[in-house]
Design a protein around this motif. Structure first.
Motif, PDB file in Angstrom:
ATOM      1  N   ASP A 111     -10.283   5.485 -12.490  1.00  0.00           N
ATOM      2  CA  ASP A 111     -10.939   4.463 -11.797  1.00  0.00           C
ATOM      3  C   ASP A 111      -9.655   3.337 -11.276  1.00  0.00           C
ATOM      4  OD1 ASP A 111     -12.768   2.795 -11.190  1.00  0.00           O
ATOM      5  OD2 ASP A 111     -12.887   1.673 -12.957  1.00  0.00           O
ATOM      6  N   PRO A 112      -9.788   3.258  -9.947  1.00  0.00           N
ATOM      7  CA  PRO A 112     -10.865   3.576  -9.005  1.00  0.00           C
ATOM      8  C   PRO A 112     -10.753   4.951  -8.382  1.00  0.00           C
ATOM      9  CG  PRO A 112      -9.125   2.322  -7.975  1.00  0.00           C
ATOM     10  CD  PRO A 112      -8.846   2.399  -9.460  1.00  0.00           C
ATOM     11  N   PHE A 113     -11.929   5.181  -7.718  1.00  0.00           N
ATOM     12  CA  PHE A 113     -11.745   6.579  -7.067  1.00  0.00           C
ATOM     13  C   PHE A 113     -10.819   6.191  -5.920  1.00  0.00           C
ATOM     14  CE2 PHE A 113     -14.493   8.672  -9.889  1.00  0.00           C
ATOM     15  CZ  PHE A 113     -15.806   8.273  -9.676  1.00  0.00           C
ATOM     16  N   PHE A 114     -10.387   7.507  -5.602  1.00  0.00           N
ATOM     17  CA  PHE A 114      -9.432   7.420  -4.378  1.00  0.00           C
ATOM     18  C   PHE A 114     -10.086   7.536  -2.921  1.00  0.00           C
ATOM     19  CE2 PHE A 114      -6.683   9.656  -7.731  1.00  0.00           C
ATOM     20  CZ  PHE A 114      -5.728   8.589  -7.516  1.00  0.00           C
ATOM     21  N   THR A 115      -9.413   6.665  -2.267  1.00  0.00           N
ATOM     22  CA  THR A 115      -9.750   6.664  -0.750  1.00  0.00           C
ATOM     23  C   THR A 115      -8.884   7.832  -0.224  1.00  0.00           C
ATOM     24  OG1 THR A 115     -10.118   4.353  -0.281  1.00  0.00           O
ATOM     25  CG2 THR A 115      -9.303   5.591   1.519  1.00  0.00           C
ATOM     26  N   VAL A 116      -9.434   8.814   0.500  1.00  0.00           N
ATOM     27  CA  VAL A 116      -9.024  10.157   0.779  1.00  0.00           C
ATOM     28  C   VAL A 116      -9.198  10.638   2.181  1.00  0.00           C
ATOM     29  CG1 VAL A 116      -9.091  11.077  -1.568  1.00  0.00           C
ATOM     30  CG2 VAL A 116     -10.986  11.607  -0.049  1.00  0.00           C
ATOM     31  N   VAL A 176      -4.478  -1.524  -9.012  1.00  0.00           N
ATOM     32  CA  VAL A 176      -4.989  -0.898  -7.873  1.00  0.00           C
ATOM     33  C   VAL A 176      -6.616  -1.169  -7.699  1.00  0.00           C
ATOM     34  CG1 VAL A 176      -5.286   1.364  -6.667  1.00  0.00           C
ATOM     35  CG2 VAL A 176      -3.222   0.995  -8.265  1.00  0.00           C
ATOM     36  N   PRO A 177      -6.928  -1.829  -6.812  1.00  0.00           N
ATOM     37  CA  PRO A 177      -6.056  -2.092  -5.525  1.00  0.00           C
ATOM     38  C   PRO A 177      -5.672  -3.728  -5.199  1.00  0.00           C
ATOM     39  CG  PRO A 177      -8.383  -2.123  -4.810  1.00  0.00           C
ATOM     40  CD  PRO A 177      -8.019  -1.676  -6.548  1.00  0.00           C
ATOM     41  N   ASP A 178      -5.890  -4.307  -6.481  1.00  0.00           N
ATOM     42  CA  ASP A 178      -5.587  -5.516  -6.316  1.00  0.00           C
ATOM     43  C   ASP A 178      -4.245  -6.214  -5.880  1.00  0.00           C
ATOM     44  OD1 ASP A 178      -8.057  -5.759  -7.256  1.00  0.00           O
ATOM     45  OD2 ASP A 178      -7.424  -6.730  -9.184  1.00  0.00           O
ATOM     46  N   ARG A 179      -3.213  -5.378  -6.520  1.00  0.00           N
ATOM     47  CA  ARG A 179      -1.625  -5.758  -5.993  1.00  0.00           C
ATOM     48  C   ARG A 179      -1.168  -4.444  -5.136  1.00  0.00           C
ATOM     49  NH1 ARG A 179       2.072  -6.834 -10.897  1.00  0.00           N
ATOM     50  NH2 ARG A 179       3.411  -6.426  -8.979  1.00  0.00           N
ATOM     51  N   MET A 180      -1.772  -3.211  -5.426  1.00  0.00           N
ATOM     52  CA  MET A 180      -1.435  -1.973  -4.429  1.00  0.00           C
ATOM     53  C   MET A 180      -2.370  -1.145  -3.965  1.00  0.00           C
ATOM     54  SD  MET A 180       1.615  -0.866  -3.376  1.00  0.00           S
ATOM     55  CE  MET A 180       2.760  -1.120  -4.581  1.00  0.00           C
ATOM     56  N   SER A 181      -2.567  -1.008  -2.816  1.00  0.00           N
ATOM     57  CA  SER A 181      -3.756   0.010  -2.612  1.00  0.00           C
ATOM     58  C   SER A 181      -2.997   1.610  -2.521  1.00  0.00           C
ATOM     59  CB  SER A 181      -4.151  -0.226  -1.066  1.00  0.00           C
ATOM     60  OG  SER A 181      -4.971  -1.480  -1.131  1.00  0.00           O
ATOM     61  N   VAL A 182      -3.807   2.404  -2.783  1.00  0.00           N
ATOM     62  CA  VAL A 182      -3.331   3.903  -2.701  1.00  0.00           C
ATOM     63  C   VAL A 182      -4.237   4.716  -1.989  1.00  0.00           C
ATOM     64  CG1 VAL A 182      -2.597   5.783  -3.970  1.00  0.00           C
ATOM     65  CG2 VAL A 182      -2.031   3.533  -4.972  1.00  0.00           C
ATOM     66  N   VAL A 183      -3.993   5.496  -1.048  1.00  0.00           N
ATOM     67  CA  VAL A 183      -4.770   6.545  -0.521  1.00  0.00           C
ATOM     68  C   VAL A 183      -3.916   7.758  -0.435  1.00  0.00           C
ATOM     69  CG1 VAL A 183      -5.850   4.495   1.145  1.00  0.00           C
ATOM     70  CG2 VAL A 183      -3.692   6.161   2.046  1.00  0.00           C
ATOM     71  N   CYS A 184      -4.817   8.733  -0.272  1.00  0.00           N
ATOM     72  CA  CYS A 184      -4.277  10.195  -0.364  1.00  0.00           C
ATOM     73  C   CYS A 184      -4.947  11.325   0.526  1.00  0.00           C
ATOM     74  CB  CYS A 184      -3.923  10.435  -1.852  1.00  0.00           C
ATOM     75  SG  CYS A 184      -5.517  10.915  -2.712  1.00  0.00           S
ATOM     76  N   ALA A 243       0.935  -1.206   0.006  1.00  0.00           N
ATOM     77  CA  ALA A 243       0.015   0.102   0.094  1.00  0.00           C
ATOM     78  C   ALA A 243       0.739   1.226  -0.131  1.00  0.00           C
ATOM     79  CB  ALA A 243      -0.990  -0.041   1.198  1.00  0.00           C
ATOM     80  N   VAL A 244       0.254   2.200  -0.599  1.00  0.00           N
ATOM     81  CA  VAL A 244       1.163   3.560  -0.772  1.00  0.00           C
ATOM     82  C   VAL A 244      -0.138   4.673  -0.107  1.00  0.00           C
ATOM     83  CG1 VAL A 244       2.297   5.290  -2.041  1.00  0.00           C
ATOM     84  CG2 VAL A 244       2.475   2.698  -2.582  1.00  0.00           C
ATOM     85  N   PHE A 245       0.733   5.574   0.960  1.00  0.00           N
ATOM     86  CA  PHE A 245       0.001   6.749   1.328  1.00  0.00           C
ATOM     87  C   PHE A 245       0.668   7.961   0.339  1.00  0.00           C
ATOM     88  CE2 PHE A 245       0.267  10.079   4.749  1.00  0.00           C
ATOM     89  CZ  PHE A 245      -0.721  10.874   4.046  1.00  0.00           C
TER      90      PHE A 245
END
Length: 335
Positions: free
Chosen positions: A282-287, A264-272, A241-243
């Protein structure tokens, strides 16, 4: 307020001579020109063509200086500032520094010559301190927005970046992630330092040791460093995962991840930090979403209160909370 007549009296020349020096016209000896300029500097004189404003000592104009007008956070902030300014009877002049100290200084010089009544200021970096001191030297009130600057005390409207970062990382930990990378803005910007602290707070609260190899520094304006991303992915124990320190970093990260075949997010989750609104990605971000409109609107109200002397001598600090919004860019780590 210093006028050309004050300068003329101090320099023992006529007001016409001072006017010629200001406008760089007419035949004047270099010795006289140098003496007049030196006195103008000593008396903090700023040339201003708005004669009526000089008499009234107000222009009913404010300035908003932000670091990146293309970022939806600052765009929305600017709208909030403009709406509030109009409601209070002021016009708003916009400036975009592009995170550049050189460009920021040019805007500060313009602000001085325009002689606005006050400034909403979101600094390019900690090195903006001399620009703010210039405004203070010329007695132009200002309110800091989003970013604070060491050594500068003032009214300010900021977000709780540290708490928002902690929420985002704890969300990832709750999904099962233990290897969480950070791709942050420059640590010369106060929000980047706060987000790094929040990242570390969440790791410590969950007994996850801080790993320097997972913390990367970039620029808030964009992420184009494929080499950095490859180094991250090629670590012996790579992150799941990456913030990202802000929305633009997250956009660049996802684009590069997709180019490298990392889903994303199957192999790497991304939040910001900060929302993108109607994102095309796509996908929309978790923020961690901040109330950008309120940053601008509340900043203007603080500034006008300061201009009108309707506030106490003590500086006012407003800290606005962020909201965790969970969407499709974060999921459980791959098996």
């Amino acid at each position: 307020m210093v006028t050309i007549y004050d300068i003329a009296k101090q320099a023992n020349v006529s007001a016409m001579t001072v006017s010629k020096v200001i406008n760089n016209t007419g035949k004047i000896s270099e010795k006289t020109r140098a003496r007049v300029k030196k006195i103008m500097e000593e008396m903090n004189y700023v040339p201003n063509s708005m004669a009526r404003s000089l008499v009234l000592q107000e222009t009913k104009m404010l300035s908003l200086l932000i670091p990146d007008i293309t970022n939806p956070f600052f765009t929305t902030l600017a709208r909030g500032a403009e709406d509030a300014a109009m409601r209070l009877g002021y016009k708003l002049l916009f400036g975009n520094s592009d995170e550049s100290l050189t460009k920021e200084k040019e805007y500060v010089d313009m602000i001085l010559s325009t002689r606005v009544d006050g400034v909403l200021f979101s600094a390019a970096s900690d090195l903006s301190e001399p620009h703010l001191q210039t405004l203070r030297k010329h007695r132009i009130p200002f309110v800091l927005l989003d970013r604070e600057v060491p050594g500068v005390e003032s009214d300010a409207v900021t977000g709780n970046s540290r708490e928002g970062a902690r929420k985002l990382v704890e969300h990832l930990v709750g999904l099962g992630h233990r290897r969480i990378a950070l791709v942050n803005g420059s640590l010369s910007v106060s929000t980047a330092r706060d987000r790094l602290d929040g990242y570390k707070d969440a790791l410590k609260l969950n007994d996850i040791p801080f790993d320097e190899s997972l913390a990367f520094e970039s620029s808030y304006k964009h992420f184009e460093d494929e080499g950095m991303l490859r180094r991250m992915l090629e670590l012996p124990d790579p992150p799941t995962a990456v913030f990202a320190g802000n929305n633009f970093l997250a956009v660049g990260l996802i684009r590069k991840l997709l180019e490298l075949g990392v889903k994303v997010p199957d192999r790497m989750s991304v939040v910001c930090f900060d929302d993108l609104g109607a994102s095309v990605i796509d996908p929309f971000f978790t923020v961690a979403s901040q109330p950008a409109y309120q940053f601008g609107a509340m900043g203007i109200q603080l500034l006008v209160d300061r201009i009108k002397g309707a506030t106490t001598p003590e500086w006012k600090k407003l800290v606005l909370p962020s909201e965790l919004i969970v969407r499709g860019s974060s999921g459980r780590p791959p098996a």
